[in-house]
Write a protein that holds these residues in place. Sequence first.
Motif, PDB file in Angstrom:
ATOM      1  N   ILE A   7       1.022  -1.246   0.056  1.00 46.48           N
ATOM      2  CA  ILE A   7       0.091   0.033  -0.135  1.00 46.48           C
ATOM      3  C   ILE A   7       0.960   1.174   0.066  1.00 46.48           C
ATOM      4  CG2 ILE A   7      -1.704   1.590   1.451  1.00 46.48           C
ATOM      5  CD1 ILE A   7      -2.926  -1.307   0.499  1.00 46.48           C
ATOM      6  N   ALA A   8       0.788   1.855  -1.165  1.00 45.27           N
ATOM      7  CA  ALA A   8       1.677   3.333  -1.203  1.00 45.27           C
ATOM      8  C   ALA A   8       0.765   4.505  -1.235  1.00 45.27           C
ATOM      9  CB  ALA A   8       2.468   3.283  -2.548  1.00 45.27           C
ATOM     10  N   ASP A   9       0.905   5.376  -0.250  1.00 44.21           N
ATOM     11  CA  ASP A   9       0.095   6.569   0.021  1.00 44.21           C
ATOM     12  C   ASP A   9       0.991   7.874   0.102  1.00 44.21           C
ATOM     13  OD1 ASP A   9       0.757   5.818   2.410  1.00 44.21           O
ATOM     14  OD2 ASP A   9      -0.890   6.873   3.321  1.00 44.21           O
ATOM     15  N   THR A  10       0.408   8.998   0.089  1.00 39.25           N
ATOM     16  CA  THR A  10       1.025  10.260   0.219  1.00 39.25           C
ATOM     17  C   THR A  10       0.568  11.163   1.231  1.00 39.25           C
ATOM     18  OG1 THR A  10      -0.416  11.539  -1.125  1.00 39.25           O
ATOM     19  CG2 THR A  10       1.080  10.302  -2.346  1.00 39.25           C
ATOM     20  N   THR A  11       1.571  12.038   1.919  1.00 40.61           N
ATOM     21  CA  THR A  11       1.363  12.898   2.749  1.00 40.61           C
ATOM     22  C   THR A  11       0.395  14.021   2.068  1.00 40.61           C
ATOM     23  OG1 THR A  11       3.251  13.942   2.355  1.00 40.61           O
ATOM     24  CG2 THR A  11       3.233  12.251   4.114  1.00 40.61           C
ATOM     25  N   PHE A  12       0.595  14.313   0.790  1.00 36.26           N
ATOM     26  CA  PHE A  12      -0.210  15.236   0.190  1.00 36.26           C
ATOM     27  C   PHE A  12      -1.614  15.160   0.023  1.00 36.26           C
ATOM     28  CE2 PHE A  12      -1.650  17.549  -3.850  1.00 36.26           C
ATOM     29  CZ  PHE A  12      -1.217  18.595  -3.381  1.00 36.26           C
ATOM     30  N   ALA A  13      -2.095  13.760   0.094  1.00 37.26           N
ATOM     31  CA  ALA A  13      -3.462  13.650   0.313  1.00 37.26           C
ATOM     32  C   ALA A  13      -4.604  14.119   1.382  1.00 37.26           C
ATOM     33  CB  ALA A  13      -3.978  12.200   0.251  1.00 37.26           C
ATOM     34  N   ARG A  14      -5.581  14.531   1.393  1.00 39.57           N
ATOM     35  CA  ARG A  14      -6.210  15.188   2.496  1.00 39.57           C
ATOM     36  C   ARG A  14      -7.332  14.113   3.095  1.00 39.57           C
ATOM     37  NH1 ARG A  14      -9.662  19.699  -0.004  1.00 39.57           N
ATOM     38  NH2 ARG A  14     -10.198  19.931   2.120  1.00 39.57           N
ATOM     39  N   VAL A  15      -6.968  12.884   2.577  1.00 36.18           N
ATOM     40  CA  VAL A  15      -7.721  11.936   3.413  1.00 36.18           C
ATOM     41  C   VAL A  15      -6.830  10.563   3.607  1.00 36.18           C
ATOM     42  CG1 VAL A  15      -9.666  10.334   3.264  1.00 36.18           C
ATOM     43  CG2 VAL A  15      -9.920  12.556   2.543  1.00 36.18           C
ATOM     44  N   ASP A  16      -6.917   9.698   4.674  1.00 38.72           N
ATOM     45  CA  ASP A  16      -6.102   8.753   4.789  1.00 38.72           C
ATOM     46  C   ASP A  16      -6.690   7.431   4.299  1.00 38.72           C
ATOM     47  OD1 ASP A  16      -4.481   6.686   5.739  1.00 38.72           O
ATOM     48  OD2 ASP A  16      -4.819   6.758   7.760  1.00 38.72           O
ATOM     49  N   MET A  17      -6.577   7.370   3.052  1.00 39.05           N
ATOM     50  CA  MET A  17      -6.994   6.495   2.119  1.00 39.05           C
ATOM     51  C   MET A  17      -6.543   4.961   2.477  1.00 39.05           C
ATOM     52  SD  MET A  17      -7.786   8.400  -1.530  1.00 39.05           S
ATOM     53  CE  MET A  17      -6.268   8.035  -2.080  1.00 39.05           C
ATOM     54  N   ALA A  18      -5.164   4.898   2.812  1.00 40.06           N
ATOM     55  CA  ALA A  18      -4.417   3.771   3.070  1.00 40.06           C
ATOM     56  C   ALA A  18      -5.179   2.757   4.290  1.00 40.06           C
ATOM     57  CB  ALA A  18      -3.080   3.855   3.385  1.00 40.06           C
ATOM     58  N   SER A  19      -5.514   3.721   5.165  1.00 42.30           N
ATOM     59  CA  SER A  19      -6.180   2.941   6.373  1.00 42.30           C
ATOM     60  C   SER A  19      -7.462   2.285   6.073  1.00 42.30           C
ATOM     61  CB  SER A  19      -6.413   4.112   7.582  1.00 42.30           C
ATOM     62  OG  SER A  19      -5.184   4.461   8.295  1.00 42.30           O
ATOM     63  N   ALA A  20      -8.219   2.966   5.175  1.00 41.53           N
ATOM     64  CA  ALA A  20      -9.395   2.573   4.581  1.00 41.53           C
ATOM     65  C   ALA A  20      -9.403   1.204   3.723  1.00 41.53           C
ATOM     66  CB  ALA A  20     -10.119   3.343   3.752  1.00 41.53           C
ATOM     67  N   ALA A  21      -8.251   1.394   2.946  1.00 40.28           N
ATOM     68  CA  ALA A  21      -8.027   0.096   2.125  1.00 40.28           C
ATOM     69  C   ALA A  21      -7.293  -1.011   2.959  1.00 40.28           C
ATOM     70  CB  ALA A  21      -6.980   0.366   0.845  1.00 40.28           C
ATOM     71  N   ILE A  22      -6.523  -0.814   3.861  1.00 44.84           N
ATOM     72  CA  ILE A  22      -5.889  -1.754   4.721  1.00 44.84           C
ATOM     73  C   ILE A  22      -7.182  -2.385   5.661  1.00 44.84           C
ATOM     74  CG2 ILE A  22      -4.822  -2.258   6.876  1.00 44.84           C
ATOM     75  CD1 ILE A  22      -2.696  -0.182   5.573  1.00 44.84           C
ATOM     76  N   LYS A  23      -8.211  -1.754   6.131  1.00 41.56           N
ATOM     77  CA  LYS A  23      -9.081  -2.231   6.951  1.00 41.56           C
ATOM     78  C   LYS A  23     -10.034  -3.293   6.190  1.00 41.56           C
ATOM     79  CE  LYS A  23     -13.124  -0.849   9.648  1.00 41.56           C
ATOM     80  NZ  LYS A  23     -14.260   0.055   9.784  1.00 41.56           N
ATOM     81  N   LYS A  24     -10.249  -2.692   5.063  1.00 41.75           N
ATOM     82  CA  LYS A  24     -11.148  -3.547   3.953  1.00 41.75           C
ATOM     83  C   LYS A  24     -10.363  -4.796   3.669  1.00 41.75           C
ATOM     84  CE  LYS A  24     -14.690  -3.082   2.450  1.00 41.75           C
ATOM     85  NZ  LYS A  24     -16.123  -3.748   2.904  1.00 41.75           N
ATOM     86  N   LEU A  25      -9.139  -4.795   3.399  1.00 35.06           N
ATOM     87  CA  LEU A  25      -8.257  -6.060   2.908  1.00 35.06           C
ATOM     88  C   LEU A  25      -8.332  -6.972   4.279  1.00 35.06           C
ATOM     89  CD1 LEU A  25      -5.603  -4.552   0.983  1.00 35.06           C
ATOM     90  CD2 LEU A  25      -7.214  -6.115   0.158  1.00 35.06           C
ATOM     91  N   ASN A  26      -8.157  -6.353   5.661  1.00 35.37           N
ATOM     92  CA  ASN A  26      -8.163  -7.251   6.664  1.00 35.37           C
ATOM     93  C   ASN A  26      -9.389  -7.854   7.059  1.00 35.37           C
ATOM     94  OD1 ASN A  26      -5.451  -7.321   7.044  1.00 35.37           O
ATOM     95  ND2 ASN A  26      -5.437  -5.364   8.227  1.00 35.37           N
ATOM     96  N   GLU A  27     -10.681  -7.071   6.671  1.00 35.86           N
ATOM     97  CA  GLU A  27     -11.770  -7.857   6.804  1.00 35.86           C
ATOM     98  C   GLU A  27     -12.074  -8.843   5.725  1.00 35.86           C
ATOM     99  OE1 GLU A  27     -14.544  -4.474   6.268  1.00 35.86           O
ATOM    100  OE2 GLU A  27     -14.184  -3.567   8.216  1.00 35.86           O
ATOM    101  N   MET A  28     -11.446  -8.761   4.611  1.00 39.84           N
ATOM    102  CA  MET A  28     -11.894  -9.648   3.813  1.00 39.84           C
ATOM    103  C   MET A  28     -10.844 -11.068   3.782  1.00 39.84           C
ATOM    104  SD  MET A  28     -12.616  -7.502   0.195  1.00 39.84           S
ATOM    105  CE  MET A  28     -13.598  -8.807  -0.531  1.00 39.84           C
ATOM    106  N   THR A  29     -10.018 -11.041   4.319  1.00 38.33           N
ATOM    107  CA  THR A  29      -8.960 -12.090   4.502  1.00 38.33           C
ATOM    108  C   THR A  29      -7.825 -12.109   5.491  1.00 38.33           C
ATOM    109  OG1 THR A  29      -7.492 -13.682   3.024  1.00 38.33           O
ATOM    110  CG2 THR A  29      -7.653 -11.507   2.670  1.00 38.33           C
ATOM    111  N   SER A  30      -7.503 -13.237   5.994  1.00 41.18           N
ATOM    112  CA  SER A  30      -6.377 -13.011   6.949  1.00 41.18           C
ATOM    113  C   SER A  30      -5.031 -13.504   6.126  1.00 41.18           C
ATOM    114  CB  SER A  30      -6.590 -13.813   8.166  1.00 41.18           C
ATOM    115  OG  SER A  30      -6.850 -15.297   7.808  1.00 41.18           O
ATOM    116  N   ASN A  31      -5.190 -13.931   4.931  1.00 42.52           N
ATOM    117  CA  ASN A  31      -4.214 -14.429   4.194  1.00 42.52           C
ATOM    118  C   ASN A  31      -3.335 -13.519   3.415  1.00 42.52           C
ATOM    119  OD1 ASN A  31      -4.919 -17.198   4.905  1.00 42.52           O
ATOM    120  ND2 ASN A  31      -6.337 -17.241   3.344  1.00 42.52           N
TER     121      ASN A  31
END
Length: 156
Positions: A7-31
């Motif tokens: 997961i590559a993200d930036t400090t320039f973004a105004r929203v922490d999109m990485a945390s949303a993506a990581i949460k979703k992936l962890n909800e979908m699988t533990s693999n």
Amino acid sequence: MTVKVGIADTTFARVDMASAAIKKLNEMTSNIKIIRYTVPGMKDLPVACKKLMEEQGCEITMALGMPGGKDKDKVCAHEASQGLMMAQLMTNKHIIEVFVHEDEAVNGKELDWLAKRRAEEHAENVYYMLFKPEFLQKSAGKGLRQGFEDAGAARK
């Protein structure tokens, strides 16, 4: 089998999109094992993704960025996108580009919602690409979009 996802993200973004993506992936699988790499701006994303794949062994990466609404921001987004395509070809691995332009939303609340939703829906795509590609095959041609409403299939 555990798969590494970058997961590559930036400090320039105004929203922490990485945390949303990581949460979703962890909800979908533990693999999966997620490796996050945050860089200053969008033009830093191609090398971040390439490093995640080559140095960290990630099978796939997500590049999360938020270009501003000015013309120069759109040029930067285009250049970053070109770099991401080049990195994919150089590594023979997918980079899922998740860009949310600030001018896609009418206000900060909608921008926050859109960025998180797009990140989550692309995270679902990463999951399907890795573990259930047949799901994506069944969805081909349906006009699916990440973020706002789906466009739907064209009618004959």
